[in-house]
Design an enzyme around this catalytic site. Structure first.
Site, short mmCIF file in Angstrom:
data_model
loop_
_atom_site.label_atom_id
_atom_site.label_comp_id
_atom_site.label_asym_id
_atom_site.label_seq_id
_atom_site.Cartn_x
_atom_site.Cartn_y
_atom_site.Cartn_z
N GLU A 1 -8.30 -0.55 1.29
CA GLU A 1 -8.25 0.05 -0.05
C GLU A 1 -9.36 1.09 -0.23
O GLU A 1 -9.18 2.09 -0.92
CB GLU A 1 -8.34 -1.03 -1.13
CG GLU A 1 -7.24 -2.10 -1.06
CD GLU A 1 -5.82 -1.56 -1.00
OE1 GLU A 1 -5.60 -0.42 -1.44
OE2 GLU A 1 -4.93 -2.27 -0.48
N GLU B 1 -1.71 6.48 3.46
CA GLU B 1 -1.80 5.32 4.36
C GLU B 1 -2.53 5.67 5.64
O GLU B 1 -3.16 4.81 6.26
CB GLU B 1 -0.41 4.77 4.67
CG GLU B 1 0.22 4.01 3.52
CD GLU B 1 -0.58 2.80 3.09
OE1 GLU B 1 -1.15 2.11 3.95
OE2 GLU B 1 -0.64 2.54 1.87
#
Lengths: 503, 503
Positions: free
Chosen positions: A265, A294
């Site tokens: 994250e 990502e």
């Protein structure tokens, strides 16, 4: 004097503000909101979504766009000014096809679906979730129908929401090539043992919190502009480049979940915080490509976090805060443990190598559900069967199978493939940064992560959504998205872990 | 079939949603937001405010109002349906007078003023706050000018925002009568000693948190629909009747701050959570009258929390969690300590009796600043001088003087008098509930607070903003706002505390 360009900018900024406000409400719902607040929160989110939608698709946007486009005459098409307008044009054309009522219905279903999923997962009862999933897929089909055949494949429409301009055929080609590389690799490693006992010690959560805090600090977490909170399904959200919210989940019996989840994250957060401030409140100031997003999270989680170099600084930190549980753990043992290739049922706990097959499975099931070739009621069975055939894994409970991920509960169809494509991009960037920073491994081994972070900021982050993924990669690595660099990286690391020569 | 009434309801519901969304963003800013998030948060709040303003004041609102009003023909004017429309009409007429740019500027100045105040208070430096205060008063003057002389007193305009329909002259009459009762009372008690040492023990914050949690649970706090968080200046916010957020502040050396502050905010929260669910997302579902709101918070904080009856259950709880610091404390001693009359510089720490004079001071200074009779630069001096003359108190630092309250930083002018008027209303309700529930004191002594809570819900809370304060009081106590009941209550309690016969 107000020009079309400046008026368009102010108008679009208000839409960005509405979206950020909605993100605050969603973040709150996922971290702090008392559960009975859900019904009214759904109304509030739906209203914000509806107004943003109305504004974006209004005649006023069309008029301002035409005025701004005429003022652009002669401006380089990849300049920031031109790209701002082009991105607004793209969003306008896309969203105009979708009736406001449908957009509202999707937002409301997402909020309600999330609540249903939380309850169903806790109760390990897929039937509690099935109606919400039905509804989300029905709404997704309605959404695709708005595009009236302007696609090669219906799935193109949803994929484009998360990987702009990517076609289903391209994604399928990349994922197939990846799968065909991974399957023999996994097969070759089957039965080879690596000791993962150190990952399954009883590690007190307060100690885990200290480890996570320290690693995030190395990465760039700063209390003046970041927060870390607990949630059920971790995510990152940012409300400005200086207001970044990370969330994570701790398990006393498996510390890698919080550690690598937090690094993941934080990788997202670094991307958001690295966007050039002058792009804030413009359509280039939020990242459209989940694939590129990502690539950042997985680069930090895996290519840094699970590297031999980083193990030298991570291992002593892990030992220090383990309350004795990891006494005597060596960097070598830590490095090998976190890189074991071992098929398992949970995607977010999967190793880098088997991970890709979790995605292939979801990519296929999404397409089947969407096409109506698979009924929601049959989903758990098909899920479990495919886990068996692809990964040789038995799913013991739906909460560890079809109910494990949040995405479908919120109507996110088309998102999963971007995880695997993100891995591929990360592999490409990893090669490039090593070519630019010759002592990168020494830096990682010392916990000095600023060099890598600033390289990524310069090459990737600051541009926001100015470039498409392929444009950006052409600039940084001289090629579009490719499978080979990721596979090479993987084989080199696994050769090291397993003492083999994987070719 | 959509009627004017239903269309108006949907339209107004969207405005309510925007306001609730703004409240979430403000709550987040005051509790959790990383400090560098402030600049973009101000933009987001300004946008929400601007859109709510545009919607409320739009031609569409006017048209829907006319349609709805024509459909009301024959409906009782105090019915829920008629009051919803009337309230929307009132809001529409009021807000239409204010240009959108001014509303946006006020919202932005409020957000920036809050940040300036936090910094100035921490640094104990009024000059860091003065420009923000100047700006807020300048904008308030612009706001009043929008009403183009439609008032008896310019201050009427701002007072009406917090005590709808109340006139400055009425507030001044009530506050003057109250002051004239309080001054001799305070004078009579001057020099009489009460032992307050038990309030100033070293009370560990974890223990305080347990006390607060238990008292709030007695009051009705339920984790499924409430939260309690830390902040600098405590407040209550609600995003629905089942999403209530309390905030509080702990001081290890003075536990009453968190205890009574929490009871105060929970009193606000009970009001919000008691509104009839069918009023949600209507203009009657949010409370307009800060005076009535304060009557609830102060009733719970003072009339319950500092009562002899409640001391019987509160004292053992306080002793239990004090880590030994309060060993041997009796209910009698606790009751006397928390009711000592003692002039002091901090409003939120003031006793019930001197509290009113803190308000009179602010009410006067607000009017002087607004009229331009007092310069912002001179404010700290005048503040300190008046604290001396009214309360005989020396202000040691601006952080404990003119910088102590958050209100002016957020542009809230006209709010303070509602605190004192809330006390008066609380006194009236306290008489009525004792007449209805004969064993109320026994219930309080047992920690059974549900009887009182349900009485308040039935008589006050469920109506939301359906009635004006005076209408509601006429129904519940048979009279409009009056000073005498509060003074009688106070004299009875102080006679008990001091062993006197105060007449």
């Amino acid at each position: 004097m107000a020009t079309g360009m400046t008026e368009l900018a102010a108008w679009v900024a208000s839409i960005e503000d509405l979206q950020r406000a909605g993100a605050v409400l969603q973040w709150d719902q996922s971290t702090l909101m008392p559960p009975l607040g859900a019904a009214q929160r759904a109304e509030q989110l739906a209203t914000l979504e509806q107004i943003a939608h109305e504004r974006l698709t209004s005649a006023r946007t069309g008029e301002l766009l035409e005025a701004a486009e005429s003022e652009l005459d002669g401006t380089a098409p990849d300049s920031i000014a031109a790209r701002k307008v082009a991105k607004t044009r793209r969003n306008y054309e896309k969203r105009r096809r979708v009736p406001a009522e449908l957009a509202v219905a999707r937002a409301k279903a997402a909020s309600q679906g999330y609540e249903a999923w939380v309850a169903a997962r806790a109760a390990d009862d897929f039937s509690m979730f099935a109606p919400a999933l039905e509804r989300n897929y029905a709404l997704t089909r309605e959404y695709i129908a708005c595009f009236d055949g302007h696609y090669d494949d219906p799935y193109d429409v949803v994929l484009d929401d998360f990987a702009p301009s990517m076609k289903t055929a391209d994604a399928a080609r990349l994922l197939t090539e990846m799968r065909d590389q991974l399957v023999p690799l996994i097969s070759e490693l089957r039965g080879r043992e690596v000791d993962v006992a150190p990952l399954h010690v009883d590690y007190p959560v307060p100690g885990q919190r200290r480890v996570v805090a320290e690693v995030l600090r190395w990465m760039g977490f700063d209390e003046r502009s970041w927060r870390l909170d607990d949630t059920i399904h971790p995510f990152e959200a940012s409300f400005s480049v200086t207001d970044v919210r990370l969330t994570t989940r701790f398990a006393q019996e498996y510390f890698p979940m919080a550690l690598y989840g937090s690094m993941h994250e934080c990788g997202h957060g670094l991307y958001e915080s690295g966007i050039a401030p002058e792009l804030e409140r413009t359509p280039l100031g939020s990242i459209d490509s989940s694939a590129m997003h990502e690539s950042q999270s997985r680069l930090w989680e895996n290519l840094v976090g699970r590297s031999r170099a980083f193990s030298h600084v991570l291992t002593p930190l892990l030992v220090n805060h383990s309350g004795g549980a990891l006494d005597g753990l060596t960097s070598e043992a830590q490095f090998r443990a976190v890189n074991r290739v071992q098929p398992s049922p949970i995607r977010v706990e999967a190793d880098e190598t088997t991970y890709g097959l979790h995605i292939v499975l979801r990519f296929e099931l999404e397409q089947a559900l969407l096409a109506g070739e698979l009924d929601v009621a049959d989903l758990p069975g098909v899920w479990n069967e495919r886990m068996r055939s692809y990964l040789g894994v038995e799913v013991a409970a739906d909460s560890e199978g079809v109910l494990q991920d949040v995405h479908w509960s919120e109507g996110l169809v088309g998102y999963f493939p971007t995880y695997a494509i993100g891995n591929l991009i990360a592999g490409q960037l990893w090669g490039a940064v090593h070519a630019d920073i010759l002592d990168l491994d020494d830096q990682l081994a010392a916990g000095e992560l600023a060099g890598l972070r600033e390289w990524l900021r310069e090459k990737v982050h600051r541009h926001g959504s100015r470039y498409s993924d392929n444009e950006l990669l052409e600039q940084v690595v001289g090629a579009p998205i490719e499978v080979a660099p990721f596979i090479s990286y993987l084989k080199a690391k696994l050769s090291d872990v397993y003492g083999l020569e994987l070719a």
